[in-house]
Design an enzyme around this catalytic site. Sequence first.
Site, short mmCIF file in Angstrom:
data_model
loop_
_atom_site.label_atom_id
_atom_site.label_comp_id
_atom_site.label_asym_id
_atom_site.label_seq_id
_atom_site.Cartn_x
_atom_site.Cartn_y
_atom_site.Cartn_z
N VAL A 63 -39.30 16.98 -1.83
CA VAL A 63 -38.50 17.83 -1.32
C VAL A 63 -37.11 17.83 -1.71
O VAL A 63 -36.31 18.59 -1.88
CB VAL A 63 -38.58 17.37 0.33
CG1 VAL A 63 -37.79 18.37 0.81
CG2 VAL A 63 -40.09 17.58 0.73
N CYS A 64 -36.64 16.45 -2.06
CA CYS A 64 -35.30 16.59 -2.36
C CYS A 64 -35.08 17.09 -3.73
O CYS A 64 -34.01 17.64 -3.95
CB CYS A 64 -34.95 14.95 -2.45
SG CYS A 64 -34.70 14.22 -0.94
N THR A 65 -35.92 17.21 -4.42
CA THR A 65 -35.90 17.70 -6.07
C THR A 65 -35.62 18.94 -5.78
O THR A 65 -34.74 19.69 -6.48
CB THR A 65 -37.25 17.40 -6.66
OG1 THR A 65 -37.34 15.89 -7.05
CG2 THR A 65 -37.06 18.15 -8.12
#
Length: 221
Positions: A44-46
């Site tokens: 998700v952070c990517t």
Amino acid sequence: MALQLGDTAPDFTADTTEGQVSFHDWIGESWAVLFSHPKDFTPVCTTELGYVAKLKPEFEKRNVKIIGLSVDTVEDHKRWAEDIAETQGTAPNYPMIGDPDLAVSKLYGMLPAGAGDSAAGRTAVDNATVRNVYVIGPDKKVKLMITYPMSTGRNFDEVLRVIDSLQLTADYKVATPVNWKQGEDVIIVPAVKNEEAKELFPDGWQEVKPYLRVVKQPDAS
């Protein structure tokens, strides 16, 4: 004490992908967004890091600097940036703070003091609380804090909307109503009495209730 709105954002010095940063000096006279991540190479952070890179011109138009943080080393961040560029089309074009000793995460109350002093061996789940967005004003005060679960990608269009609202309030003594967007009507803050409002808003306003006075958005130009 937990960090609260209106508190001075804790200052720190840390290594980043763009060199060492002294946080308050780095902010200078700008606004800033600090957004944190529990671990490098997480899905998700990517997506978030790539999207924020694409939004950077929008932040710059608002005199806002962006800085990320992740609980890993700067070298890990640089390797992660290659994956972000490959999968999202844009690598981070803003500094990413390395926090391998968890110092900044603990300073901001995102991890407890007893979390240890090393990111080594810790998983994203161990660091699940390191997933916040902070908007900080030129006065170094915290203006917004949002905490997200790991499973939900952050809405950075909403962060921009809130910054627009905060900057209007700082400049023009107005607040923004529910679901407000740039260019829509705003509300005169209750602290402004009608006598002062006549000077600030000479074209008048709609008084729905004495405490609900609707006025055209001030022209920042």
